[in-house]
Scaffold this active site. Structure first.
Site, PDB file in Angstrom:
ATOM      1  NE  ARG A  68      -3.729  -2.057   1.605  1.00  0.00           N
ATOM      2  CZ  ARG A  68      -4.802  -2.358   1.898  1.00  0.00           C
ATOM      3  NH1 ARG A  68      -5.363  -2.781   3.313  1.00  0.00           N
ATOM      4  NH2 ARG A  68      -5.475  -3.867   1.359  1.00  0.00           N
ATOM      5  CD  GLN A  87      -6.349   1.450   1.290  1.00  0.00           C
ATOM      6  OE1 GLN A  87      -5.911   1.742   2.256  1.00  0.00           O
ATOM      7  NE2 GLN A  87      -6.314  -0.186   0.427  1.00  0.00           N
ATOM      8  CE1 TYR A 112      -1.990  -0.491  -8.264  1.00  0.00           C
ATOM      9  CE2 TYR A 112      -2.037  -1.809  -9.914  1.00  0.00           C
ATOM     10  CZ  TYR A 112      -1.474  -1.115  -9.244  1.00  0.00           C
ATOM     11  OH  TYR A 112      -0.792  -0.899  -9.668  1.00  0.00           O
ATOM     12  CD  GLU A 113      -1.979  -3.729  -3.752  1.00  0.00           C
ATOM     13  OE1 GLU A 113      -1.301  -4.645  -3.966  1.00  0.00           O
ATOM     14  OE2 GLU A 113      -2.017  -4.063  -2.365  1.00  0.00           O
ATOM     15  N   GLY A 114      -6.794  -2.752  -2.545  1.00  0.00           N
ATOM     16  CA  GLY A 114      -7.966  -2.028  -1.979  1.00  0.00           C
ATOM     17  C   GLY A 114      -8.285  -0.518  -2.616  1.00  0.00           C
TER      18      GLY A 114
END
Ligand SMILES: Cc1cc2nc3c(=O)[nH]c(=O)nc-3n(C[C@H](O)[C@H](O)[C@H](O)COP(=O)(O)OP(=O)(O)OC[C@H]3O[C@@H](n4cnc5c(N)ncnc54)[C@H](O)[C@@H]3O)c2cc1C
Length: 577
Positions: A295, A442, A435-437
């Site tokens: 992240r 977040q 992406y990556e959450g």
């Protein structure tokens, strides 16, 4: 694409703002990192990215990746550059020296990562997933797994991928269907289909190590029933030589808006041999150790995009002649003045610059907290890195994308066509928000898990810490007011959330923006306070004044929209959408 790494700013932040040397002198693992060595690393990072990586960016986008019967071919231009990155040891910068890493502070590695992202986002994705896999194996692997996989991964001979997403299970991983069944020899067999797997299959490395999430037959429902596995493309022998081909394959490549040089695969696991990483049913927590690293790294992707977009647009604005200055011709011998005479163009350039330079300082600050959390017993650093990780991921990628679009606007119509490279930066930067959450998730993490869960205590402590720094006029009053505003809004959320279950989710994005802008205000004030009395320092002070005059006041709006007496977001019945 021409890219010049921001070396001077990097050194200013590292040595003048954060006084890395003093901090590192108290951390035995960093005892060898003299200022000369750090400057040399920054200079070498600037060189490889400016001379080797950036020239592959546009051509890699044009060539893209191709799929043929499960084989994936990456852009021709990538192969030599990736080899140089791997052989130069760039993937193991912050890695454990015991397994071939270079043991550098994350703070320094963050600076270098920004350069790689800026120079070629698609190419660096093959590297960053490899680094993330190392972090996860190092944290959860057995001694044998570490010895077998880490040296090959740090050296880039093998690369990593993370396989979480399924077509029906993205944010909600608890409903994934991929199955893992125990095998008599202690390994497992995985069956199922993952989608959107970055670097899942490609031709840049001799082996590809998937870290894959799947469920055991008797696993509890939901996220508590997910396990994590190492699923290599070729099953390695004990001496790390390559054995038989594993039973998984790329089913197809996604056709994407951007990052076209990055191979994004559907992966079909067909009874693939898998080795448990960490404990059964603890896979999601184990994967998070990789994802937290990723992240910050994805945040740096946004920063890199914002920086290179600023460089292209500020160069263009100086060269492009259109119209005349409001106070009369500045360049009377030419047909027109440069775009820089127009205040609105300057607003766009200064906005990009203000977010980029504060963003770089912020990323280094988060990197520093990760270092302190890892190498010292500073508990506040651990709490702070957890609080700030979702901000770093979302705020840096949002501002990077917005900055790229602003840079595109500076180019006018020339920003919309391929030739100048700016439209590629816009397309490539967009994925960082998804992406990556997703950035929405977040923001929820920041407000719910990181803020409301402890009654705002970690955030209040951070505000106190920021407020304790000496800040010079004219920034002190506005900054104090911004801290008060953030305290007030946090208090409002702590008080009102118990009565409104939708409150946090309704205002999470504004809250993250409020937190991000307040932190950037603190960093700009600090940078302006210590900036040297030369041109570089004067540019810092003027940009700080711009941030305080034009961007920090956005926090007034965030407070107003968060602290409403009625929550309208959930008012409309679902059938009216
Ligand atoms: C190019 C690319 C590369 C990728 N690489 C990888 C990879 O290497 N490995 C991998 O495993 N995955 C990868 N992904 C998948 C990526 O991480 C997911 O797309 C992302 O997590 C979102 O999941 P989703 O697409 O299913 O969207 P959904 O989960 O369906 O979300 C849709 C929207 O609803 C919102 N939403 C969903 N749930 C909630 C909630 N509970 N609260 C509030 N809002 C919510 C989201 O924020 C989003 O705006 C990649 C995706 C792309 C496009």
């Amino acid at each position: 694409m021409q890219y010049v790494a921001p070396e001077k700013d990097a050194q200013f932040l590292m040595f003048d703002l954060f006084r890395a040397q003093e901090i590192w002198s108290g951390i035995p693992a960093f005892g060898d990192f003299s200022q000369d060595l750090v400057e040399a690393v920054i200079a070498e990072g600037a060189k490889i990215n400016g001379q080797v990586v950036a020239p592959t960016n546009a051509i890699g986008d044009l060539q893209g990746c191709t799929w043929n019967s499960g084989q994936v071919t990456t852009p021709e231009a990538f192969k030599g550059a990736f080899t140089q990155i791997a052989q130069g040891g760039w993937l193991g910068l912050a890695g454990n020296p015991e397994f071939g890493g270079q043991g550098m502070p994350k703070m320094l590695a963050s600076l270098i990562e920004e350069m790689f992202w800026a120079a070629n986002t698609s190419l660096y994705l093959y590297g960053t997933l490899t680094i993330g896999a190392c972090v996860c194996i190092e944290a959860h692997g057995t001694p044998q797994q570490k010895a077998l996989y880490l040296p090959k991964l740090y050296s880039g001979q093998w690369t990593g991928a993370m396989a979480l997403t399924e077509s029906h299970a993205g944010t909600d991983l608890g409903i994934m269907r991929s199955k893992a069944t125990p095998h008599a020899d202690g390994s497992y067999r995985i069956s199922g289909t993952k989608i959107f797997i970055t670097s899942g299959e490609h031709d840049l490395a001799e082996n590809i190590v998937h870290l894959t999430l799947a469920k055991l037959p008797d696993a509890p429902a939901g996220t508590k029933g997910i396990s994590l596995f190492i699923v290599p493309k070729f099953l390695p022998n004990e001496d790390a030589s390559l054995g038989s081909r594993n039973a998984w394959a790329s089913g197809s490549l996604e056709h994407k808006m951007g990052i076209r040089g990055s191979a994004t695969s559907v992966i079909n696991y067909d009874g693939a041999t898998a080795y448990l990483l960490g404990e059964e049913n603890q896979g999601l927590a184990a994967m998070f150790s990789m994802m937290n690293y990723e992240r910050l790294s994805v945040g740096l992707q946004g920063l890199g995009a914002g920086e290179v977009a600023y460089q292209l647009s500020s160069r263009y604005a100086k060269d492009r002649l259109q119209g005349r200055s409001a106070q009369g011709a500045e360049n009377p011998n030419a047909a027109a003045d440069s775009l820089l005479v127009h205040p609105d163009v300057r607003r766009m350039l200064l906005t990009q610059r203000a977010y980029n330079e504060a963003g770089r300082a912020f990323a280094l600050f988060v990197g520093l907290q990760l270092d302190l959390a890892k190498y010292t017993d500073d508990e506040q650093a651990q709490a702070l890195s957890e609080l700030l990780t979702p901000v770093a991921k979302a705020f840096l990628t949002d501002k990077g994308f917005e900055g790229a679009v602003m840079a595109q606007q500076v180019f006018g119509g020339h920003g919309y066509v391929h030739e100048w490279g700016i439209e590629q930066i816009v397309r490539d930067a967009r994925i960082g928000q998804i992406y990556e959450g997703t950035n929405g998730v977040q923001a929820l993490d920041l407000i719910s898990r990181k803020t409301l869960r402890d009654g705002g205590q970690t955030l209040y402590a951070f505000i106190d810490r920021m407020a304790a720094d000496p800040i010079a006029a004219p920034f002190d009053e506005a900054l104090t007011a911004a801290f008060e505003r953030l305290r007030r809004v946090t208090g409002y959320l702590v008080d009102h959330s118990p009565d409104d279950v939708h409150l946090a989710g309704s205002v999470s994005t504004e809250f993250l923006e409020l937190v991000g802008h307040t932190i950037y205000g603190w960093l700009w004030a600090r940078m302006a306070t210590i900036a040297p009395a030369d041109d570089f320092g004067q540019s810092k002070r003027v940009t700080a004044e711009f941030f305080f005059a034009r961007l920090l006041p956005k926090t007034l709006g965030f407070e107003a929209s968060i602290c409403q007496s009625t929550n309208t977001v959930m008012a409309l019945p679902a059938d009216r959408f």
